[in-house]
Design an enzyme around this catalytic site. Sequence first.
Site, mmCIF file in Angstrom:
data_model
loop_
_atom_site.group_PDB
_atom_site.id
_atom_site.type_symbol
_atom_site.label_atom_id
_atom_site.label_comp_id
_atom_site.label_asym_id
_atom_site.label_seq_id
_atom_site.Cartn_x
_atom_site.Cartn_y
_atom_site.Cartn_z
ATOM 1 N N LYS A 186 -25.802 1.166 3.011
ATOM 2 C CA LYS A 186 -25.202 1.630 4.272
ATOM 3 C C LYS A 186 -24.027 2.552 3.932
ATOM 4 C CE LYS A 186 -22.060 -1.035 6.505
ATOM 5 N NZ LYS A 186 -21.556 -2.272 7.105
ATOM 6 N N ARG A 188 -20.582 4.356 5.574
ATOM 7 C CA ARG A 188 -19.688 4.367 6.732
ATOM 8 C C ARG A 188 -18.728 5.537 6.595
ATOM 9 N NH1 ARG A 188 -17.879 0.574 10.613
ATOM 10 N NH2 ARG A 188 -18.916 -1.184 9.638
ATOM 11 N N SER A 218 -18.858 -7.050 14.267
ATOM 12 C CA SER A 218 -17.788 -6.638 15.171
ATOM 13 C C SER A 218 -18.412 -5.839 16.320
ATOM 14 C CB SER A 218 -16.749 -5.824 14.397
ATOM 15 O OG SER A 218 -15.752 -5.402 15.270
ATOM 16 N N GLY A 220 -21.320 -4.423 16.098
ATOM 17 C CA GLY A 220 -22.769 -4.569 15.984
ATOM 18 C C GLY A 220 -23.428 -3.333 15.378
ATOM 19 N N GLY A 221 -22.635 -2.285 15.133
ATOM 20 C CA GLY A 221 -23.183 -1.029 14.609
ATOM 21 C C GLY A 221 -24.002 -1.220 13.331
HETATM 22 C C1 R5P Z 1 -18.687 -4.473 6.503
HETATM 23 O O1 R5P Z 1 -18.856 -4.099 5.379
HETATM 24 C C2 R5P Z 1 -18.902 -5.846 7.008
HETATM 25 O O2 R5P Z 1 -19.541 -6.664 6.076
HETATM 26 C C3 R5P Z 1 -19.694 -5.849 8.299
HETATM 27 O O3 R5P Z 1 -20.996 -5.363 8.050
HETATM 28 C C4 R5P Z 1 -19.035 -4.973 9.316
HETATM 29 O O4 R5P Z 1 -17.650 -5.195 9.326
HETATM 30 C C5 R5P Z 1 -19.584 -5.222 10.685
HETATM 31 O O5 R5P Z 1 -18.953 -4.381 11.601
HETATM 32 P P1 R5P Z 1 -19.756 -3.730 12.791
HETATM 33 O O6 R5P Z 1 -20.442 -4.855 13.511
HETATM 34 O O7 R5P Z 1 -18.700 -3.068 13.640
HETATM 35 O O8 R5P Z 1 -20.708 -2.740 12.207
#
Ligand code: R5P
Length: 287
Positions: A186, A188, A218, A220-221
């Site tokens: 992934k 970001r 958080s 859910g993205g």
């Molecule tokens: C990031 O590396 C964490 O392990 C979670 O995948 C992330 O913080 C989740 O955030 P969101 O739901 O906003 O994508």
Amino acid sequence: MIAGKSSENLAKSLSKKLKANLVKSKVRIFPDGESKITIDGKLSKNATIVVQSIYPPVDTNLIQVLSLISKAREFAKEVIAVIPYMGYARQDREFLPGEIISMKVLGRLFKGVGASRIIVVDIHSRIGLKHFKIKSKNVSAISDLAEYFRKINLKNPLVVSPDQGGKERAREFAKHFGSEFIALTKCRDRKTGKVKIATSKFDEVKGRDLILVDDMISTGGSIVKATEFLKKQKCRRVFVACTHALLMDNAENKIKNSGVVKIVSTNTIPGKTSVVDISNTIAQAIK
Ligand code: R5P
């Protein structure tokens, strides 16, 4: 044991398991947002455990737990802070120049108010606790989550981490659950926070039930992007297992709409999806 407002039920189960007296806290929020906190019972000089997760409203829950520790320390020699969900844990390093390492600030605050030990559950990364100059322990909820999934009938299941950072977590889950695992890649954008899956197409998930394992959800993205990708690879059903379900901004619906059939989380953050109780695992860590 003192139950902070954000973790009342978890503190109740924990106190039963540890046979500890439970004292509740009362909170009144003034119109300007300040918390007026009252301890609803007698404090003691025995080792005291303060339980409070730091989920939204994050800064309010943070000041409340710091206040409870500070008060407990006026009586007890030892105060153990149990922070099932540690807010700010993702800000554990300076990703871009000038960024504040919030975990360093929290480390100073907890020590400053008198915490002797801190226990957290599935902290985002171990680096976070390195900023705490008191005894610290990270407890894993992964075996409890895996145990829950062992009771569900799944077709040729595969455990999937939505990112490389979660590979060890997925490995651990797969070990307890009894399956193979894979980790997607992934990316970001550090400025916008937007995520995309950079893994190229593969056949491994075709026709299989998948369990996406993450530490937290958080917005859910991350889960939505991973699910959309996995669905394109023709997987069967997608389940989600996570320790901390913040589920901000309608995240639950967004995740369900992307094709996830069930979200399972622990009671570090109370809510609809928090069906896995981790009080036993925390109790073992305190004993
Ligand atoms: C990031 O590396 C964490 O392990 C979670 O995948 C992330 O913080 C989740 O955030 P969101 O739901 O906003 O994508």
